[in-house]
Every structure is written in structure tokens, then in C-alpha cells.
Design an enzyme around this catalytic site. Sequence first.
Site, PDB file in Angstrom:
ATOM      1  N   GLU A 286       0.830  -1.207   0.000  1.00  0.00           N
ATOM      2  CA  GLU A 286       0.000   0.000   0.000  1.00  0.00           C
ATOM      3  C   GLU A 286       0.866   1.259   0.000  1.00  0.00           C
ATOM      4  O   GLU A 286       0.458   2.310  -0.482  1.00  0.00           O
ATOM      5  CB  GLU A 286      -0.898  -0.032   1.243  1.00  0.00           C
ATOM      6  CG  GLU A 286      -2.236   0.655   1.050  1.00  0.00           C
ATOM      7  CD  GLU A 286      -3.222   0.319   2.167  1.00  0.00           C
ATOM      8  OE1 GLU A 286      -4.154  -0.451   1.910  1.00  0.00           O
ATOM      9  OE2 GLU A 286      -3.048   0.813   3.290  1.00  0.00           O
ATOM     10  N   HIS A 307       7.611 -26.755  -1.045  1.00  0.00           N
ATOM     11  CA  HIS A 307       6.902 -27.862  -1.695  1.00  0.00           C
ATOM     12  C   HIS A 307       5.749 -27.363  -2.557  1.00  0.00           C
ATOM     13  O   HIS A 307       4.938 -28.151  -3.036  1.00  0.00           O
ATOM     14  CB  HIS A 307       6.394 -28.843  -0.631  1.00  0.00           C
ATOM     15  CG  HIS A 307       7.525 -29.463   0.134  1.00  0.00           C
ATOM     16  ND1 HIS A 307       7.976 -30.744  -0.098  1.00  0.00           N
ATOM     17  CD2 HIS A 307       8.330 -28.948   1.110  1.00  0.00           C
ATOM     18  CE1 HIS A 307       8.994 -30.997   0.716  1.00  0.00           C
ATOM     19  NE2 HIS A 307       9.230 -29.928   1.444  1.00  0.00           N
ATOM     20  N   LYS A 421     -14.064   0.385  -4.001  1.00  0.00           N
ATOM     21  CA  LYS A 421     -15.132   0.798  -3.079  1.00  0.00           C
ATOM     22  C   LYS A 421     -16.219   1.548  -3.835  1.00  0.00           C
ATOM     23  O   LYS A 421     -17.402   1.293  -3.655  1.00  0.00           O
ATOM     24  CB  LYS A 421     -14.567   1.720  -1.989  1.00  0.00           C
ATOM     25  CG  LYS A 421     -13.722   1.026  -0.965  1.00  0.00           C
ATOM     26  CD  LYS A 421     -13.369   1.988   0.167  1.00  0.00           C
ATOM     27  CE  LYS A 421     -12.267   1.422   1.034  1.00  0.00           C
ATOM     28  NZ  LYS A 421     -11.677   2.397   1.936  1.00  0.00           N
TER      29      LYS A 421
HETATM   30  O1  PA5 Z   1      -3.727   1.398   5.904  1.00  0.00           O
HETATM   31  C1  PA5 Z   1      -4.845   1.816   5.733  1.00  0.00           C
HETATM   32  O2  PA5 Z   1      -5.102   3.034   5.802  1.00  0.00           O
HETATM   33  C2  PA5 Z   1      -6.001   0.891   5.458  1.00  0.00           C
HETATM   34  O3  PA5 Z   1      -5.614  -0.428   5.395  1.00  0.00           O
HETATM   35  C3  PA5 Z   1      -7.042   1.017   6.554  1.00  0.00           C
HETATM   36  O4  PA5 Z   1      -6.449   0.687   7.776  1.00  0.00           O
HETATM   37  C4  PA5 Z   1      -8.229   0.124   6.274  1.00  0.00           C
HETATM   38  O5  PA5 Z   1      -8.797   0.427   5.044  1.00  0.00           O
HETATM   39  C5  PA5 Z   1      -9.273   0.274   7.356  1.00  0.00           C
HETATM   40  O6  PA5 Z   1      -9.691   1.611   7.473  1.00  0.00           O
HETATM   41  P1  PA5 Z   1     -10.483   2.108   8.726  1.00  0.00           P
HETATM   42  O7  PA5 Z   1      -9.616   1.950   9.912  1.00  0.00           O
HETATM   43  O8  PA5 Z   1     -10.817   3.538   8.452  1.00  0.00           O
HETATM   44  O9  PA5 Z   1     -11.727   1.252   8.829  1.00  0.00           O
END
Ligand code: PA5
Length: 445
Positions: A286, A307, A421
Amino acid sequence: MAVKFIDKYTKDFVREHEMDAIKSQVLAAHKTVHEKSGLGNDFLGWLDLPQNYDKAEFEAIKKAAEKIRKNTEVFIVIGIGGSYLGARAAIEFIRSPMYNNLKKDTPDIYFAGNSISADYLNELLSICEGRDVSINVISKSGTTTEPAIAFRVFKKLLEDKYGKEGARERIFCTTDKARGTLKELSDREGYETFVVPDDVGGRYSVLTAVGLLPMAVAGIDLDAVMKGAQDAMKAFDNEDFDTNDCYRYAAMRNILYRKGKTTEIMVSYEPRFAMMNEWYKQLYGESEGKDNKGIFPASVIFSTDLHSMGQFIQDGTRNLFETVVNIKAPNKDFEIKAESENFDGLNFLAGKTVSEVNTKAFEGTILAHNEGGVPNIVLEIPKADEYEFGYLVYFFEKACAISGYILGINPFNQPGVEAYKKNMFALLGKPGYEDMQAELLKKLN
Ligand code: PA5
């Protein structure tokens, strides 16, 4: 030194002067991070978090965990991505991947809201039947669909079982300190809340209440975790590239990337590292995968995956490098005994321990993969415990920031996560998405 960077198995692929050549970029990245002058500089709260965390909240987390440990048999942690992976990685790495089946005086811990699976929810509900349950819903935004659906389900379970008053004692919310639907609901209903700091993004949040409350419920020593992180913070503050193993790791992965090694496989020989791998994949995927560039983070557990994935790594597309987290000692070793009939021909192993065999698998594999054209970085840690967890988390977080700036991206945003989303909301008929829905339905049909 809790994490030791070993570059011996990159020598056939990277020349000494290449590290010298990238040094100035690493030092520029160091300046960018510490002067808070780069892209995403609003999200650098993790940098001094091990020192400057909220001490009062830290104690409140321990108190809440004590209460949960006393009145709870099943603890459900609801969250996704950065609001999920760190806590699970910690519990599996420090305690055990079989935590729920251990003989213990702490609650079983299950994770929900990290998928949209009806089966998973139903199965979890049946696990809760006849047992005392508490929940920790973790969402910085408070509006993420997956945890929001799970929260509805478990909030109802608790209210049906204990009444609204009783449920209030069993619902713990970790969210924004001031804003968002979860914060508003908590204030209205009187749930105990913990904070996801504004300047700490989800994937960098494991050392905040996001990770700390589930860890404390699992009986993990939070002080030892923070001590590890503090020591790493001090060790990797150091601008001297030649002695900063965190920066050398960040540099090495960028050198390899520029040579066409576009996939990093995180490797461990311990199953307890499997969720650490998942946490690492989110942190790096990310953070770095944007603007049509980035190292693709993958992972394996050896010897298990030798394996299954071993063939590809030895002999497939040559765009790979491996980073092996070598945990030097098991918590408790296991001696292999002689067998009177020697039916499997393995008596030559008698007297050796399982971890000695595992070490030979590691050494043999690294040589074979090197021979097959796969550079290997080794990160050595002495053992798997609270201190090493805290240390390793900080090591990877800082290396990620440095690596991301060397790559020339913003390591702290995630604009690409929104695309699915929007489509999902449009297809589900969320108000405001009508035009988009028509467009997508045309494409689908
Ligand atoms: O790293 C990030 O920002 C994301 O993985 C969020 O943690 C994830 O989408 C969850 O978001 P939230 O804590 O707002 O529900």
C-alpha cells in the site's frame, strides 16, 4: 542489535560500489523523513511514537484488557487492513499461530470484519454460542464497509445477550479521537474508546491502541513491545549509512528493483511469521505500489512452501529477490530420536534438534536460490518475543518510508484503494452513485 542486515547472499548480484552510489539518496530520504518535508508528511506520527505515545491511554488499554480477560471467553476484534493485520501478526508471532488452542488464561481471540463472507460470520457466531463475548471494533474512519457490517452483527449479539447496559461494558471502540460515526456512536452509547492518532495511517498503527488492546488481551507484555520499538527508533535514527541496517535494507531493495528484481518475497522458516508476512505485504504494497511503480510484495513460509512455490523461485521468471527473516532460536527446541527399525532411513538425524534441521534447510535453500539467480537479503533476529516484535515493526516501518522516498512516491497515502469501493457502492445502489451504477451495469451485462 535486534535486527541484523546480512548482504552476503546479494554479492553475486550487487557490487559494493552500488551501495555507495545510492547512499546520497538514502541520506536525502532520511532528511525528508526527519525534517517532515516530503509527500504525506502529515502521517509521520509513527516516527517517534515509541517514545511519545499517550501514556495515560497506554495504562487505560492495560486496564481494559484486564477487565476483558476476567469476563470474556471469546474476544472478537473487528477491523480490516491496517486496523486488523498488526494485532493478528503480533498475537501469532509472539504467542502462537495456534493461540486459540493453547492452554491459557486469556480469552480466545477471533478476527471479524476483514472480509465480506457470510459463512465466516455465521461460523464465528456459532463459536460464540454459550460463551461470554466482548468486542473491539477498530476503524479510523468508522465507515469502512467490512467492519461496519460485522460490528452491526456483534453489537446485536451482545445487546440480545446482555441487554444494552451489559453490552456497553463489552464494546470497546478504537477510532478517531473526535470525528466519525463510530466516535459519535460511542459517545452516545457510552462505549470505552481508544484513539487512532490523526498522524498515524492504518498500516503504521500497530503500536497504537489499534494493535495494543488486542495484544494486551492476549497477555502480551506491552512494555516489552514498546521497549523494542524504542530501541529500534534510537538505532535507526542514525545517519551513518554504513551502520544503519534499516537504511541498508531500504537501499538494497531499491538497487535490486532497478535491476529488474521487481518482486520481493518475504521468507520465514517459522509458521508464527505467516501473519507478519501479511502485515508486511500491506505495509509495503500500500505504501509503494503507486504511480505505476513499486516492488510487488509477496511471501512464503519455508519449508512448507518449498513444496509448492519452491519450483518457481528456483527456476521461474527471474524478477525475484528474497528477504529472509531468520529467527535464530526457537522458544523451545525438539530433539529427534533414533527409531529401532529406521524404517524411513532418517536415523542419521537422531540426536539433532528440529531447529538444527530447519537451519540446514535455510542454508541449503539460500545457496540453491542464489545459484538459481535469486538474490537473498537476510534479516537476522535472535528469537520471537515481544521485544523483537516491537523492534521489527519499527525496522520495517522506517525502511518502508525511506524506501518509498527513494522510489519517488508518497509512502503514506493509498488513493488506489478507493476504486473498488466506489464500484461496489454503485453496484449496491448507495444513494449518490446512480449514474455510476448505470454505467457499471452496462459493462457487466
Ligand atoms: O492502511 C490503511 O489506511 C487501510 O488499510 C485502513 O487501515 C483500512 O482500510 C481500514 O480503514 P479504517 O480503519 O478507516 O476502517
